[in-house]
Write a protein that holds these residues in place. Structure first.
Motif, PDB file in Angstrom:
ATOM      1  N   ARG A   1       0.804  -1.218   0.000  1.00  0.00           N
ATOM      2  CA  ARG A   1       0.000   0.000   0.000  1.00  0.00           C
ATOM      3  C   ARG A   1       0.836   1.267   0.000  1.00  0.00           C
ATOM      4  NH1 ARG A   1      -3.635  -2.845   4.507  1.00  0.00           N
ATOM      5  NH2 ARG A   1      -1.647  -3.958   4.613  1.00  0.00           N
ATOM      6  N   ASP A   2       2.123   1.139   0.267  1.00  0.00           N
ATOM      7  CA  ASP A   2       3.036   2.282   0.189  1.00  0.00           C
ATOM      8  C   ASP A   2       4.447   1.749   0.018  1.00  0.00           C
ATOM      9  OD1 ASP A   2       3.975   1.524   2.795  1.00  0.00           O
ATOM     10  OD2 ASP A   2       2.352   2.693   3.690  1.00  0.00           O
ATOM     11  N   LEU A   3       5.405   2.662  -0.160  1.00  0.00           N
ATOM     12  CA  LEU A   3       6.794   2.271  -0.405  1.00  0.00           C
ATOM     13  C   LEU A   3       7.373   1.517   0.783  1.00  0.00           C
ATOM     14  CD1 LEU A   3       9.367   2.339  -2.108  1.00  0.00           C
ATOM     15  CD2 LEU A   3       9.869   4.598  -1.138  1.00  0.00           C
ATOM     16  N   GLN A   4       7.069   1.959   1.992  1.00  0.00           N
ATOM     17  CA  GLN A   4       7.611   1.304   3.180  1.00  0.00           C
ATOM     18  C   GLN A   4       7.192  -0.165   3.233  1.00  0.00           C
ATOM     19  OE1 GLN A   4       6.332   3.039   6.896  1.00  0.00           O
ATOM     20  NE2 GLN A   4       7.937   2.013   8.088  1.00  0.00           N
ATOM     21  N   GLU A   5       5.908  -0.430   3.017  1.00  0.00           N
ATOM     22  CA  GLU A   5       5.431  -1.808   3.040  1.00  0.00           C
ATOM     23  C   GLU A   5       6.022  -2.610   1.889  1.00  0.00           C
ATOM     24  OE1 GLU A   5       1.203  -4.137   3.747  1.00  0.00           O
ATOM     25  OE2 GLU A   5       1.196  -2.350   2.455  1.00  0.00           O
ATOM     26  N   CYS A   6       6.196  -1.981   0.736  1.00  0.00           N
ATOM     27  CA  CYS A   6       6.768  -2.660  -0.431  1.00  0.00           C
ATOM     28  C   CYS A   6       8.186  -3.140  -0.138  1.00  0.00           C
ATOM     29  CB  CYS A   6       6.757  -1.712  -1.632  1.00  0.00           C
ATOM     30  SG  CYS A   6       7.455  -2.415  -3.140  1.00  0.00           S
ATOM     31  N   LEU A   7       9.003  -2.278   0.439  1.00  0.00           N
ATOM     32  CA  LEU A   7      10.379  -2.651   0.772  1.00  0.00           C
ATOM     33  C   LEU A   7      10.416  -3.737   1.842  1.00  0.00           C
ATOM     34  CD1 LEU A   7      12.075   0.884   0.797  1.00  0.00           C
ATOM     35  CD2 LEU A   7      11.988  -0.786  -1.063  1.00  0.00           C
ATOM     36  N   LEU A   8       9.536  -3.630   2.841  1.00  0.00           N
ATOM     37  CA  LEU A   8       9.488  -4.644   3.901  1.00  0.00           C
ATOM     38  C   LEU A   8       9.124  -6.017   3.344  1.00  0.00           C
ATOM     39  CD1 LEU A   8       7.814  -2.797   6.926  1.00  0.00           C
ATOM     40  CD2 LEU A   8      10.101  -3.818   6.864  1.00  0.00           C
ATOM     41  N   LEU A   9       8.149  -6.059   2.460  1.00  0.00           N
ATOM     42  CA  LEU A   9       7.742  -7.330   1.862  1.00  0.00           C
ATOM     43  C   LEU A   9       8.898  -7.971   1.092  1.00  0.00           C
ATOM     44  CD1 LEU A   9       4.175  -6.391   0.547  1.00  0.00           C
ATOM     45  CD2 LEU A   9       4.709  -7.972   2.429  1.00  0.00           C
ATOM     46  N   GLN A  10       9.650  -7.155   0.372  1.00  0.00           N
ATOM     47  CA  GLN A  10      10.774  -7.706  -0.387  1.00  0.00           C
ATOM     48  C   GLN A  10      11.886  -8.200   0.534  1.00  0.00           C
ATOM     49  OE1 GLN A  10      11.889  -5.454  -4.054  1.00  0.00           O
ATOM     50  NE2 GLN A  10      10.218  -4.081  -3.466  1.00  0.00           N
ATOM     51  N   LEU A  11      12.135  -7.452   1.605  1.00  0.00           N
ATOM     52  CA  LEU A  11      13.178  -7.866   2.556  1.00  0.00           C
ATOM     53  C   LEU A  11      12.803  -9.177   3.242  1.00  0.00           C
ATOM     54  CD1 LEU A  11      14.075  -4.405   4.126  1.00  0.00           C
ATOM     55  CD2 LEU A  11      15.618  -5.859   2.795  1.00  0.00           C
ATOM     56  N   LYS A  12      11.518  -9.349   3.556  1.00  0.00           N
ATOM     57  CA  LYS A  12      11.070 -10.572   4.232  1.00  0.00           C
ATOM     58  C   LYS A  12      11.099 -11.781   3.302  1.00  0.00           C
ATOM     59  CE  LYS A  12       8.223  -8.126   7.622  1.00  0.00           C
ATOM     60  NZ  LYS A  12       6.848  -7.792   8.095  1.00  0.00           N
ATOM     61  N   HIS A  13      11.166 -11.539   1.996  1.00  0.00           N
ATOM     62  CA  HIS A  13      11.299 -12.637   1.046  1.00  0.00           C
ATOM     63  C   HIS A  13      12.758 -13.069   0.882  1.00  0.00           C
ATOM     64  CE1 HIS A  13       7.126 -11.996  -0.143  1.00  0.00           C
ATOM     65  NE2 HIS A  13       7.199 -13.036  -0.948  1.00  0.00           N
ATOM     66  N   LYS A  14      13.685 -12.262   1.369  1.00  0.00           N
ATOM     67  CA  LYS A  14      15.108 -12.564   1.207  1.00  0.00           C
ATOM     68  C   LYS A  14      15.572 -13.538   2.290  1.00  0.00           C
ATOM     69  CE  LYS A  14      17.829  -9.101   0.050  1.00  0.00           C
ATOM     70  NZ  LYS A  14      18.124  -9.274  -1.399  1.00  0.00           N
ATOM     71  N   THR A  15      16.682 -14.211   2.024  1.00  0.00           N
ATOM     72  CA  THR A  15      17.283 -15.100   3.025  1.00  0.00           C
ATOM     73  C   THR A  15      17.786 -14.276   4.207  1.00  0.00           C
ATOM     74  OG1 THR A  15      17.991 -16.604   1.269  1.00  0.00           O
ATOM     75  CG2 THR A  15      19.048 -16.838   3.422  1.00  0.00           C
ATOM     76  N   PRO A  16      17.396 -14.619   5.436  1.00  0.00           N
ATOM     77  CA  PRO A  16      17.788 -13.806   6.596  1.00  0.00           C
ATOM     78  C   PRO A  16      19.299 -13.788   6.811  1.00  0.00           C
ATOM     79  CG  PRO A  16      15.972 -15.285   7.151  1.00  0.00           C
ATOM     80  CD  PRO A  16      16.483 -15.716   5.817  1.00  0.00           C
ATOM     81  N   THR A  17      19.846 -12.593   6.973  1.00  0.00           N
ATOM     82  CA  THR A  17      21.234 -12.374   7.360  1.00  0.00           C
ATOM     83  C   THR A  17      21.235 -11.225   8.354  1.00  0.00           C
ATOM     84  OG1 THR A  17      21.688 -10.752   5.615  1.00  0.00           O
ATOM     85  CG2 THR A  17      22.046 -13.084   5.060  1.00  0.00           C
ATOM     86  N   GLU A  18      22.373 -10.943   8.954  1.00  0.00           N
ATOM     87  CA  GLU A  18      22.419  -9.848   9.916  1.00  0.00           C
ATOM     88  C   GLU A  18      22.119  -8.508   9.246  1.00  0.00           C
ATOM     89  OE1 GLU A  18      26.288  -8.929  11.507  1.00  0.00           O
ATOM     90  OE2 GLU A  18      27.318  -9.984   9.874  1.00  0.00           O
ATOM     91  N   TYR A  19      22.497  -8.377   7.972  1.00  0.00           N
ATOM     92  CA  TYR A  19      22.246  -7.123   7.263  1.00  0.00           C
ATOM     93  C   TYR A  19      20.779  -7.013   6.843  1.00  0.00           C
ATOM     94  CZ  TYR A  19      27.336  -7.330   7.053  1.00  0.00           C
ATOM     95  OH  TYR A  19      28.657  -7.431   7.384  1.00  0.00           O
ATOM     96  N   VAL A  20      20.197  -8.130   6.410  1.00  0.00           N
ATOM     97  CA  VAL A  20      18.781  -8.136   6.037  1.00  0.00           C
ATOM     98  C   VAL A  20      17.918  -7.874   7.263  1.00  0.00           C
ATOM     99  CG1 VAL A  20      16.883  -9.548   5.166  1.00  0.00           C
ATOM    100  CG2 VAL A  20      19.107  -9.629   4.032  1.00  0.00           C
ATOM    101  N   ASP A  21      18.256  -8.510   8.395  1.00  0.00           N
ATOM    102  CA  ASP A  21      17.484  -8.292   9.624  1.00  0.00           C
ATOM    103  C   ASP A  21      17.551  -6.835  10.065  1.00  0.00           C
ATOM    104  OD1 ASP A  21      16.850 -10.946   9.633  1.00  0.00           O
ATOM    105  OD2 ASP A  21      18.416 -11.537  11.062  1.00  0.00           O
ATOM    106  N   LEU A  22      18.742  -6.227   9.978  1.00  0.00           N
ATOM    107  CA  LEU A  22      18.872  -4.820  10.347  1.00  0.00           C
ATOM    108  C   LEU A  22      18.103  -3.934   9.362  1.00  0.00           C
ATOM    109  CD1 LEU A  22      20.047  -2.607  12.118  1.00  0.00           C
ATOM    110  CD2 LEU A  22      22.145  -2.668  10.731  1.00  0.00           C
ATOM    111  N   ALA A  23      18.131  -4.300   8.082  1.00  0.00           N
ATOM    112  CA  ALA A  23      17.397  -3.532   7.067  1.00  0.00           C
ATOM    113  C   ALA A  23      15.902  -3.557   7.362  1.00  0.00           C
ATOM    114  CB  ALA A  23      17.680  -4.081   5.674  1.00  0.00           C
TER     115      ALA A  23
END
Length: 488
Positions: free
Chosen positions: A195-217
């Motif tokens: 519904r907005d850019l913030q949610e869009c980025l969060l959805l993409q990050l949650k689809h990525k393999t978890p790493t310390e950088y992804v978790d911080l992002a």
């Protein structure tokens, strides 16, 4: 109280042929070909010259004096028509005497069209892999239909609930719609249905393999989004107590995300612009050579059948009223065909002489390809060189492309205003913009240069420009302000 008075008024009245010529000049190659097909479909007296055996004599086509005052065939009696003017005794058709030195590649070229699955249809196909009830599927498909081409759902959930009730007869609640939206968030590409850019980025990050950088992002986008978008990196370093290198790698993970997931879909049904250069400039032994795309120089002639109709009417002794009406119609179509052929010839000449003048005016640029070699050039400069009106030059420049050794360019990009350098010489604003762009590219991204410092640097390079002018050029180059250019 009514009054009558005489008033003299001086006005210019354009002939139909002048209006037709102006419209043809402003058409680029593809649009011109379409216009040509339309004219040939509308006027059976106009035919292509490739397979015909007879055509009007050139001197007849070039003789326009008798048509300057043409007001319409209804005002001319059939008996007043000079039939001989519409007939040709030349055994060798004129179009066979013309040469066409353009490449065969220019002719009959068609662009292939793909028929891929649309973005929204692909999302519907993915929904088929989920086990849903009929009601849930209807809601999910309605949500997919509400997603825009960028991949966002820009409508309020309550509005969607009301819309489904009024238009689809689907009565549900926000809770069910939210549930279906979570399913859509599982679809590819990642981030679709946000519904907005913030949610869009969060959805993409949650689809990525978890790493310390992804978790911080995920934490930064979820809880410190405002500080991130404003590039307040010092606040982020202090908040999370991390090193600059750690934050830099985290930001790199975010920068790899797609802010418009729908736009990345290869099957998206957006219109793709197909640019066909109207001119080509080549360098041959240090000299510039200009050619006009052969698709702008079609071989046309007046139909032989219509000439034979005229001959039949001339030879007949008893001319009935129906024959007179027919010859009126034939004359109208022949006049229209001759006008159109002449307009095309004038279009070719106008395009060529105008581009030729531009090429010679910017000869230094076309020889070396350096944008800093571009001279200040306005429409009036070219209009004076070729003896045409400024509006005519504008029609050529605004919609035509030229294929150069340095890429395909829009002709109007060669026009620019002049500014004085510190030597009092006129330089192009394009040259100044290029230097400004290079200066910004070479700056220290950890400490980007504000507009006032950029103005000082350009002044040192010999271009005394005000800060507000720097800001204007920067915006035209689509370069953000210093704070938004900052990197760690």
């Amino acid at each position: 109280m009514l009054k009558q008075n005489l008033q003299f008024k001086l006005s210019q009245k354009l002939s139909p042929q002048q209006i037709q010529l102006m419209k043809l000049i402003q058409l680029p190659t593809l649009a011109f070909e379409q216009r040509l097909l339309e004219e040939m479909n509308e006027n059976p007296a106009l035919e292509s010259g490739k397979d015909e055996e007879e055509v009007y004599e050139k001197d007849e086509l070039d003789n326009n004096d008798e048509y300057d005052d043409y007001e319409g065939s209804d005002n001319i009696e059939a008996d007043d028509i000079n039939i001989d003017e519409y007939l040709s005794d030349d055994e060798t058709p004129d179009y066979k005497l013309q040469s066409n030195n353009y490449s065969d590649d220019d002719d009959d070229r068609e662009s292939p069209f793909a028929a891929p699955v649309s973005f929204h249809q692909d999302l519907i196909n993915q929904l088929n892999t989920f086990i849903l009830s009929d009601e849930q599927r209807d809601i999910a498909e309605f949500l997919v239909g509400s997603i825009d081409d960028d991949g966002y759902l820009r409508r309020d959930i309550q509005d969607i609930v009301d819309d489904m009730a009024f238009t689809q007869g689907i009565y549900t609640d926000e809770k069910m719609v939210e549930k279906m939206l979570h399913i859509i968030h599982e679809l590819e590409p990642a981030g679709v249905g946000a519904r907005d850019l913030q949610e869009c980025l969060l959805l993409q990050l949650k689809h990525k393999t978890p790493t310390e950088y992804v978790d911080l992002a995920i934490d930064i986008i979820g809880n410190q989004f405002d500080a991130f978008t404003k590039k307040h990196y010092d606040k982020l370093l202090q908040k999370y107590g991390i090193s600059q290198d750690h934050l830099k790698k985290t930001i790199h993970e975010i920068e790899k995300l797609n802010p418009k997931p729908g736009g990345s879909f290869t099957g998206n049904n957006k219109v793709t612009e197909n640019i066909v250069p109207d001119f080509a400039i080549r360098i041959n032994d240090g000299e510039l050579e200009l050619t006009l795309n052969g698709r702008n120089a079609p071989s046309l002639h007046v139909s032989k059948d219509y000439q034979e109709m005229m001959q039949t009417y001339k030879d007949s002794r008893d001319k009935s009223n129906s024959q007179k009406d027919a010859v009126q119609f034939i004359k109208q179509k022949l006049d229209s065909a001759k006008w159109f052929i002449d307009a095309i010839k004038q279009r070719q000449e106008t395009l060529f002489v105008t581009m030729n003048a531009i090429m010679h005016f910017q000869q230094e640029y076309f020889l070396d390809g350096e944008e800093t070699s571009m001279k200040p050039m306005i429409l009036k400069d070219i209009a004076d060189m070729v003896g045409l009106d400024i509006s005519t030059v504008s029609r050529v420049a605004n919609s035509k492309y030229v294929d150069t050794p340095y890429g395909t360019k829009l002709i109007k990009e060669f026009f620019s205003e002049a500014m004085k350098n510190d030597q009092g010489e006129d330089v192009s604003t394009l040259e100044i913009k290029k230097i400004l762009q290079n200066t910004i590219e070479e700056e220290d991204k950890s400490k980007p240069l504000p507009d006032d410092q950029l103005a000082e640097i350009l002044k040192e390079k010999g271009y005394p420009i005000a800060r507000r002018t720097i800001a204007k050029y920067r915006e035209q180059l689509d370069i953000p302000v210093a704070r938004m250019r900052k990197k760690i």
